[in-house]
Scaffold this motif. Structure first.
Motif, PDB file in Angstrom:
ATOM      1  N   CYS A  11       0.688  -1.441   0.149  1.00  0.00           N
ATOM      2  CA  CYS A  11       0.340  -0.205   0.037  1.00  0.00           C
ATOM      3  C   CYS A  11       0.373   1.486  -0.219  1.00  0.00           C
ATOM      4  O   CYS A  11       1.356   1.837   1.256  1.00  0.00           O
ATOM      5  CB  CYS A  11      -1.107   0.144   1.783  1.00  0.00           C
ATOM      6  SG  CYS A  11      -2.371   1.902   1.551  1.00  0.00           S
ATOM      7  N   LEU A  12       0.771   1.637  -0.435  1.00  0.00           N
ATOM      8  CA  LEU A  12       1.482   2.998  -1.214  1.00  0.00           C
ATOM      9  C   LEU A  12       0.019   4.509  -0.948  1.00  0.00           C
ATOM     10  O   LEU A  12      -0.081   3.944  -1.920  1.00  0.00           O
ATOM     11  CB  LEU A  12       2.276   3.313  -2.078  1.00  0.00           C
ATOM     12  CG  LEU A  12       3.138   5.308  -2.621  1.00  0.00           C
ATOM     13  CD1 LEU A  12       4.093   5.080  -1.769  1.00  0.00           C
ATOM     14  CD2 LEU A  12       3.574   5.378  -4.089  1.00  0.00           C
ATOM     15  N   ALA A  29       3.490   7.936 -10.577  1.00  0.00           N
ATOM     16  CA  ALA A  29       4.911   7.693 -11.163  1.00  0.00           C
ATOM     17  C   ALA A  29       5.667   6.384 -10.105  1.00  0.00           C
ATOM     18  O   ALA A  29       5.812   5.471 -10.132  1.00  0.00           O
ATOM     19  CB  ALA A  29       5.236   8.868 -11.737  1.00  0.00           C
ATOM     20  N   GLU A  30       5.510   6.738  -8.923  1.00  0.00           N
ATOM     21  CA  GLU A  30       5.984   5.828  -8.120  1.00  0.00           C
ATOM     22  C   GLU A  30       5.297   4.841  -8.382  1.00  0.00           C
ATOM     23  O   GLU A  30       6.650   3.553  -7.746  1.00  0.00           O
ATOM     24  CB  GLU A  30       6.250   6.324  -6.598  1.00  0.00           C
ATOM     25  CG  GLU A  30       7.392   5.579  -5.420  1.00  0.00           C
ATOM     26  CD  GLU A  30       7.253   6.612  -4.305  1.00  0.00           C
ATOM     27  OE1 GLU A  30       8.471   6.106  -3.514  1.00  0.00           O
ATOM     28  OE2 GLU A  30       6.426   7.345  -3.972  1.00  0.00           O
ATOM     29  N   ALA A  31       4.244   4.960  -8.004  1.00  0.00           N
ATOM     30  CA  ALA A  31       4.189   3.310  -8.102  1.00  0.00           C
ATOM     31  C   ALA A  31       4.393   2.716  -9.026  1.00  0.00           C
ATOM     32  O   ALA A  31       4.425   1.605  -9.338  1.00  0.00           O
ATOM     33  CB  ALA A  31       2.282   3.775  -7.794  1.00  0.00           C
ATOM     34  N   GLU A  41       1.809  -5.800  -6.050  1.00  0.00           N
ATOM     35  CA  GLU A  41       0.631  -5.283  -6.678  1.00  0.00           C
ATOM     36  C   GLU A  41       0.791  -4.007  -6.443  1.00  0.00           C
ATOM     37  O   GLU A  41       0.762  -4.245  -4.819  1.00  0.00           O
ATOM     38  CB  GLU A  41      -0.421  -6.409  -6.767  1.00  0.00           C
ATOM     39  CG  GLU A  41      -1.971  -5.170  -7.027  1.00  0.00           C
ATOM     40  CD  GLU A  41      -2.557  -5.664  -7.384  1.00  0.00           C
ATOM     41  OE1 GLU A  41      -2.501  -6.628  -8.251  1.00  0.00           O
ATOM     42  OE2 GLU A  41      -3.728  -6.662  -6.289  1.00  0.00           O
ATOM     43  N   VAL A  42       0.203  -2.506  -6.835  1.00  0.00           N
ATOM     44  CA  VAL A  42       0.463  -1.863  -5.730  1.00  0.00           C
ATOM     45  C   VAL A  42      -0.216  -1.220  -4.882  1.00  0.00           C
ATOM     46  O   VAL A  42      -1.134  -0.971  -6.379  1.00  0.00           O
ATOM     47  CB  VAL A  42       1.411  -0.472  -6.465  1.00  0.00           C
ATOM     48  CG1 VAL A  42       1.424   0.386  -5.564  1.00  0.00           C
ATOM     49  CG2 VAL A  42       3.462  -0.799  -6.420  1.00  0.00           C
ATOM     50  N   HIS A  43      -0.770  -1.598  -4.438  1.00  0.00           N
ATOM     51  CA  HIS A  43      -2.676  -0.261  -4.158  1.00  0.00           C
ATOM     52  C   HIS A  43      -2.128   1.418  -3.742  1.00  0.00           C
ATOM     53  O   HIS A  43      -1.733   1.002  -2.823  1.00  0.00           O
ATOM     54  CB  HIS A  43      -3.024  -1.305  -3.128  1.00  0.00           C
ATOM     55  CG  HIS A  43      -3.779  -2.684  -3.534  1.00  0.00           C
ATOM     56  ND1 HIS A  43      -5.144  -2.302  -3.986  1.00  0.00           N
ATOM     57  CD2 HIS A  43      -2.855  -3.370  -3.780  1.00  0.00           C
ATOM     58  CE1 HIS A  43      -5.419  -3.944  -4.236  1.00  0.00           C
ATOM     59  NE2 HIS A  43      -4.155  -4.413  -5.036  1.00  0.00           N
ATOM     60  N   CYS A 127      -2.308  -6.410   2.424  1.00  0.00           N
ATOM     61  CA  CYS A 127      -1.226  -5.656   1.576  1.00  0.00           C
ATOM     62  C   CYS A 127      -0.153  -6.117   3.320  1.00  0.00           C
ATOM     63  O   CYS A 127      -0.689  -6.594   4.138  1.00  0.00           O
ATOM     64  CB  CYS A 127      -1.160  -4.009   1.478  1.00  0.00           C
ATOM     65  SG  CYS A 127      -1.793  -2.998   0.745  1.00  0.00           S
ATOM     66  N   ARG A 128       1.375  -6.526   2.520  1.00  0.00           N
ATOM     67  CA  ARG A 128       2.544  -6.979   3.216  1.00  0.00           C
ATOM     68  C   ARG A 128       2.879  -5.604   4.673  1.00  0.00           C
ATOM     69  O   ARG A 128       3.707  -5.540   5.230  1.00  0.00           O
ATOM     70  CB  ARG A 128       3.337  -7.282   2.629  1.00  0.00           C
ATOM     71  CG  ARG A 128       4.183  -7.596   1.644  1.00  0.00           C
ATOM     72  CD  ARG A 128       4.887  -7.974   1.125  1.00  0.00           C
ATOM     73  NE  ARG A 128       5.575  -7.782   0.054  1.00  0.00           N
ATOM     74  CZ  ARG A 128       6.872  -6.880  -0.502  1.00  0.00           C
ATOM     75  NH1 ARG A 128       7.222  -6.309   1.330  1.00  0.00           N
ATOM     76  NH2 ARG A 128       7.238  -7.335  -1.236  1.00  0.00           N
ATOM     77  N   SER A 129       3.403  -4.164   3.110  1.00  0.00           N
ATOM     78  CA  SER A 129       3.128  -2.232   3.963  1.00  0.00           C
ATOM     79  C   SER A 129       3.065  -2.235   3.726  1.00  0.00           C
ATOM     80  O   SER A 129       1.824  -1.604   2.474  1.00  0.00           O
ATOM     81  CB  SER A 129       4.950  -3.284   2.941  1.00  0.00           C
ATOM     82  OG  SER A 129       4.961  -2.728   1.923  1.00  0.00           O
TER      83      SER A 129
END
Length: 438
Positions: A11-12, A29-31, A41-43, A127-129
């Motif tokens: 999770c961002l 853009a960072e995701a 997989e970026v949430h 999410c793991r982080s």
């Protein structure tokens, strides 16, 4: 919304209550960078507490983000956040559901509460982080490319420290704890002070030193206070990024900023942040917890660029921010007691499985509420006299602060009590959140 896959989810998160369309574009853009370069997989979670027209602007910025495989965007206004929290609180079966709901989504600004909502939503998303950025920050550019902190965060976070050693520039970690996972990765910022008190320094350096020194423990010497003042709120200074450097270590809380931080789920699913309202610095507790519990971390140099927003330049914004600063000073009476107890406790802050144990933290906080308030009364007296000498808008603020003296003293103690309550509810809330997202 694109469905998730079996790959690791992260999770961002970007909490905001102000216009930040450019930041949304940058964090998008960072995701995308994370999804392209790591097997995740970026949430991308945007928690939006801004007004209606600003949220509409943010929605347009979100809609304009490229469709990137491996990136899922969630843009939640406060109504959607409240619906999620209501379901989680109801499912948790807590004895004071309305109080807990208010602590998670208070009417006033709360740096800790907005991040706690991100923690619960990250848990709900599996999410793991969690990787946090701020709406008044941007990314440095090096060789024509944005300098993304998530590079170091995903390189090391969650790995046993011994295994993470091959991905950093240097190791200063005690080998005896190298079996523990990397629980936090962070850096700081460059640019303007993280706390909006630069105007005081410009007007009178002696007043600045006196006021900033108030966040030190009451028993510190004058020399210790001077040293604290010299390194406070400056982040990594002003020198730009010129190349990567990272250290596997116990990360000093003074070297990182909450706009540039990532935690493993076994940190934020165990312990929340203080839900104090109108109090800067209320979201830094977990950084201290990780350090004092001797959980490994990585300190890197992909610093965020900090800038002030227009709202802080207004008169109303000035008065509001000074209140948050004073409440930060008052919170230190309680937090310094807790931090000293945490430092003495060391890795007994961990449970049998090596994760943070909420019980000692709650016990230390409960102890602190009983402390004598004389030190905080002295803090208010010192601020009132110092701001009075500055005159103008500072003297105006000092008069209002003095009129609100008892309320401010009471709120600092009550904020600490609220934190104890939230810690007690946290495990049930985290578990309940997993089925509360629609």
């Amino acid at each position: 919304m694109r469905r998730g896959t079996d790959m690791d989810r992260i999770c961002l998160s970007l909490p905001t209550n102000r216009e930040c369309s450019a930041t949304i574009t940058g964090i998008g853009a960072e995701a995308a960078y994370a999804a392209r370069n790591f097997d995740v997989e970026v949430h991308l979670l945007i928690l939006d507490s801004a007004d209606g027209p600003t949220r509409a602007s943010h929605a347009r910025a979100v809609a304009a983000l490229p469709d990137v495989p491996g990136v899922v965007v969630h843009h939640l206004d406060e109504a959607a956040q409240r619906d999620f929290l209501r379901r989680a609180v109801d499912r948790a079966g807590l004895p004071e559901p309305e109080r807990v709901l208010d602590l998670m989504l208070p009417d006033a600004l709360s740096y800790g509460a907005c991040t706690n909502r991100a923690f619960l939503l990250a848990a709900a998303l599996g999410c793991r982080s969690l990787h946090r950025r701020d709406s008044d920050c941007g990314y440095q550019v090096f060789d024509g490319e944005p300098v993304h902190p998530i590079h170091h965060e995903l390189t090391s976070l969650g790995r046993p420290a011994a295994d993470a050693a091959d991905g950093v520039s240097e190791v200063t970690l005690d080998p005896a704890i190298a079996h523990r996972p990397v629980s936090m990765v962070g850096a700081s910022f460059i640019g303007e002070l993280s706390v909006d008190i630069g105007g005081i320094r410009e007007l009178d350096k002696e007043v600045y030193d006196e006021v900033v020194g108030l966040w030190a423990p009451g028993h510190w010497s004058a020399e210790q206070r001077r040293e604290l003042v010299e390194e406070s709120f400056k982040g990594a200074g002003v020198l730009p990024f010129t190349g990567d450097h990272s250290t596997l270590t116990l990360v000093d809380p003074m070297r990182v900023d909450m706009s540039n931080i990532a935690f493993d789920r076994h940190v934020y699913e165990r312990l929340p942040l203080p839900p104090a309202t109108d109090t800067i610095g209320s979201d830094y507790f977990l950084i201290h917890a990780v350090y004092d519990a001797a959980l490994p971390g990585v300190l890197h140099n992909r610093h965020i660029e900090n800038h002030y927003t227009g709202e802080r330049r207004t008169h109303a914004g000035f008065l509001a921010y000074q209140t948050r600063f004073v409440k930060f000073l008052l919170s230190m009476l309680y937090l310094h007691h807790v931090y000293e107890r945490m430092a003495d406790a060391g890795d007994t802050l961990l449970d049998g499985s090596g994760r943070l144990d909420p019980a000692p933290f709650a016990a230390f906080l409960a102890e602190s509420v009983r402390l004598d308030r004389t030190e905080n009364e002295r803090r208010l007296d010192t601020v009132a006299a110092a701001y009075g000498r500055l005159g103008g808008k500072y003297a105006e603020f000092a008069r209002g602060m003095t009129a609100d003296r008892e309320r401010l003293l009471d709120e600092a103690a009550r904020d600490t009590e609220d934190f104890v309550t939230l810690i007690g509810a946290w495990e049930a809330l985290v578990q309940a959140s997993r089925g509360a997202l629609r």
